[in-house]
Design a protein around this motif. Structure first.
Motif, short mmCIF file in Angstrom:
data_model
loop_
_atom_site.label_atom_id
_atom_site.label_comp_id
_atom_site.label_asym_id
_atom_site.label_seq_id
_atom_site.Cartn_x
_atom_site.Cartn_y
_atom_site.Cartn_z
N GLY A 1 -3.22 -6.77 -9.88
CA GLY A 1 -4.63 -6.38 -9.94
C GLY A 1 -5.03 -5.55 -8.72
O GLY A 1 -4.63 -5.86 -7.59
N ILE A 2 -5.80 -4.49 -8.95
CA ILE A 2 -6.22 -3.60 -7.87
C ILE A 2 -7.56 -4.08 -7.31
O ILE A 2 -8.53 -4.23 -8.06
CB ILE A 2 -6.35 -2.16 -8.39
N PRO A 3 -7.64 -4.33 -6.00
CA PRO A 3 -8.91 -4.76 -5.41
C PRO A 3 -10.03 -3.74 -5.66
O PRO A 3 -9.80 -2.53 -5.69
CB PRO A 3 -8.59 -4.86 -3.91
N SER A 4 -11.25 -4.26 -5.82
CA SER A 4 -12.39 -3.41 -6.16
C SER A 4 -13.67 -3.96 -5.55
O SER A 4 -13.86 -5.18 -5.49
CB SER A 4 -12.54 -3.34 -7.68
N LYS A 5 -14.54 -3.06 -5.11
CA LYS A 5 -15.85 -3.47 -4.60
C LYS A 5 -16.71 -4.04 -5.72
O LYS A 5 -17.70 -4.74 -5.45
CB LYS A 5 -16.56 -2.28 -3.96
N ARG A 6 -16.36 -3.76 -6.96
CA ARG A 6 -17.15 -4.23 -8.10
C ARG A 6 -16.72 -5.61 -8.61
O ARG A 6 -17.41 -6.20 -9.44
CB ARG A 6 -17.06 -3.22 -9.25
N ARG A 7 -15.56 -6.11 -8.15
CA ARG A 7 -15.06 -7.39 -8.64
C ARG A 7 -15.45 -8.52 -7.69
O ARG A 7 -14.82 -8.72 -6.66
CB ARG A 7 -13.53 -7.35 -8.78
N LYS A 8 -16.50 -9.23 -8.04
CA LYS A 8 -16.94 -10.38 -7.26
C LYS A 8 -16.37 -11.65 -7.86
O LYS A 8 -16.43 -11.85 -9.09
CB LYS A 8 -18.47 -10.46 -7.22
N LEU A 9 -15.85 -12.51 -7.01
CA LEU A 9 -15.34 -13.78 -7.49
C LEU A 9 -16.49 -14.67 -7.95
O LEU A 9 -17.58 -14.66 -7.38
CB LEU A 9 -14.55 -14.49 -6.38
N GLN A 10 -16.20 -15.45 -9.00
CA GLN A 10 -17.19 -16.37 -9.54
C GLN A 10 -16.65 -17.79 -9.53
O GLN A 10 -15.44 -18.00 -9.61
CB GLN A 10 -17.56 -15.96 -10.97
N GLU A 11 -17.55 -18.73 -9.43
CA GLU A 11 -17.18 -20.15 -9.49
C GLU A 11 -16.35 -20.40 -10.74
O GLU A 11 -16.71 -19.98 -11.85
CB GLU A 11 -18.45 -21.01 -9.55
N GLY A 12 -15.21 -21.05 -10.56
CA GLY A 12 -14.34 -21.38 -11.68
C GLY A 12 -13.22 -20.41 -11.92
O GLY A 12 -12.35 -20.66 -12.76
N ASP A 13 -13.21 -19.27 -11.21
CA ASP A 13 -12.12 -18.30 -11.36
C ASP A 13 -10.81 -18.83 -10.77
O ASP A 13 -10.82 -19.68 -9.87
CB ASP A 13 -12.46 -16.99 -10.63
N LEU A 14 -9.71 -18.28 -11.26
CA LEU A 14 -8.41 -18.43 -10.60
C LEU A 14 -8.06 -17.11 -9.94
O LEU A 14 -7.89 -16.09 -10.61
CB LEU A 14 -7.32 -18.81 -11.61
N MET A 15 -7.99 -17.11 -8.61
CA MET A 15 -7.71 -15.91 -7.83
C MET A 15 -6.25 -15.90 -7.41
O MET A 15 -5.79 -16.79 -6.70
CB MET A 15 -8.61 -15.91 -6.58
N LYS A 16 -5.52 -14.89 -7.88
CA LYS A 16 -4.11 -14.76 -7.49
C LYS A 16 -3.97 -13.76 -6.36
O LYS A 16 -4.34 -12.59 -6.50
CB LYS A 16 -3.26 -14.34 -8.70
N ASP B 1 -5.10 1.33 -15.89
CA ASP B 1 -4.92 1.70 -14.47
C ASP B 1 -3.44 1.78 -14.10
O ASP B 1 -3.11 2.12 -12.96
CB ASP B 1 -5.66 0.74 -13.55
N ASP B 2 -2.56 1.47 -15.05
CA ASP B 2 -1.10 1.52 -14.88
C ASP B 2 -0.56 0.46 -13.94
O ASP B 2 0.62 0.50 -13.57
CB ASP B 2 -0.64 2.91 -14.40
N LYS C 1 0.84 -1.20 0.00
CA LYS C 1 0.00 0.00 0.00
C LYS C 1 0.87 1.25 0.00
O LYS C 1 1.69 1.44 0.89
CB LYS C 1 -0.94 0.00 1.21
N GLY C 2 0.71 2.06 -1.05
CA GLY C 2 1.52 3.27 -1.19
C GLY C 2 2.82 3.05 -1.94
O GLY C 2 3.51 4.03 -2.25
N TYR C 3 3.15 1.80 -2.24
CA TYR C 3 4.40 1.52 -2.96
C TYR C 3 4.26 2.01 -4.40
O TYR C 3 3.47 1.47 -5.18
CB TYR C 3 4.69 0.01 -2.91
N HIS C 4 5.01 3.05 -4.76
CA HIS C 4 4.89 3.70 -6.08
C HIS C 4 3.44 4.08 -6.37
O HIS C 4 3.03 4.09 -7.54
CB HIS C 4 5.44 2.81 -7.18
N GLY C 5 2.67 4.32 -5.31
CA GLY C 5 1.29 4.75 -5.48
C GLY C 5 0.27 3.64 -5.52
O GLY C 5 -0.93 3.90 -5.72
N PHE C 6 0.67 2.37 -5.33
CA PHE C 6 -0.32 1.29 -5.36
C PHE C 6 -1.33 1.51 -4.23
O PHE C 6 -0.95 1.77 -3.08
CB PHE C 6 0.35 -0.08 -5.22
N PRO C 7 -2.64 1.37 -4.51
CA PRO C 7 -3.65 1.82 -3.54
C PRO C 7 -4.12 0.78 -2.52
O PRO C 7 -5.02 1.08 -1.72
CB PRO C 7 -4.82 2.22 -4.45
#
Length: 254
Positions: A80-95, A219-220, A60-66
């Motif tokens: 990947g930047i965490p988001s309230k809009r990104r819901k995990l779905q069955e079958g996803d690969l979450m890193k 999003d850089d 958090k804050g590393y070169h501006g990472f939020p």
């Protein structure tokens, strides 16, 4: 940093603690991964646990990472930047890529977590990437070289029809999140810097189903595969010792 740091016994003790904290929090995050959970919720959990354990966020804050957690899904390779809009779905690969600072020293680790039931092809990619990390760590013995680590990863991955990401690498770690040397996930045996006791390296294969080429979104931060095929990522912070590699970000390190 101009040169590779050899860690003292006292510094290694603090890095073991940092690594233990990283592992414990990743264990809790992995338990929380489920369909319907947002990546923002995972990040909020990670931040709460960081402070409960007397550490600070590494990202958090590393070169501006939020955020405290890099949360990348499916064709997203890393950052990947965490988001309230990104819901995990069955079958996803979450890193889950995560780090902390403990008393001035960093720990860094990543793992790929299947969300519910995934396809056999996705599971095979996860298994191969995890084993590629193991192969790289097995090459981390005194007298070997950086190229031996990358070659171990690359040869295992490519023999199974996958590709290793070349645009991002592992790295030294200690008082700084990223120190010398770079640790690519490809290389020639016997090439590069010689491994010495007291070196601490973060080794992190990123493995793609298709091409190794990636691109960074607007999003850089978020890097994705250019062909939108799946990617997996595993990482450990590893100490080089006379007796062999010691994984600092694994339960019961040593």
């Amino acid at each position: 940093m101009s040169q590779v740091e050899i860690k003292s016994r006292e510094e290694i003790a603090l890095m073991r603690e940092a690594g233990r904290i990283v592992c414990e929090i990743l264990d809790e995050l992995e338990k929380a991964v489920a369909p319907g959970v947002t990546t923002w919720e995972l990040d909020a959990l990670s931040e709460k646990l960081i402070y409960q354990k007397g550490a600070k966020p590494a990202f958090k804050g590393y070169h501006g990472f939020p955020a405290c957690l890099c949360a990348s899904i499916n064709h997203e390779v890393l950052h990947g930047i965490p988001s309230k809009r990104r819901k995990l779905q069955e079958g996803d690969l979450m890193k889950l890529d995560f780090g902390v600072v403990y008393r001035g020293f960093f720990g860094d680790s990543a793992r790929t977590v299947p969300v519910g039931k995934v396809t056999p092809e996705a599971q095979a990619l996860v298994n191969a990437t995890r084993e590629a990390l193991n192969k790289g760590i097995q090459a981390m013995v005194v007298g070997n070289r950086i190229g031996d680590i990358g070659h171990a990863v690359q040869s295992y991955v490519e023999a199974r029809g996958y590709s290793v990401v070349r645009d991002f690498t592992g790295h030294g770690i200690g008082r700084h999140l990223h120190e010398k040397p770079e640790v690519p996930n490809y290389g020639q045996p016997g090439s590069g810097m010689k491994l010495r006791p007291g070196m601490v390296l973060a080794v992190e294969p990123m493995v793609n189903q298709g091409t190794s080429d990636v691109m960074v979104l607007d999003d850089d931060w978020t890097a994705i595969t250019v062909d939108n095929k799946l990617s997996a990522h595993f990482e450990h912070t590893v100490l080089i010792t006379e007796g062999g590699p010691e994984i600092l970000t694994r339960r019961g390190s040593g």
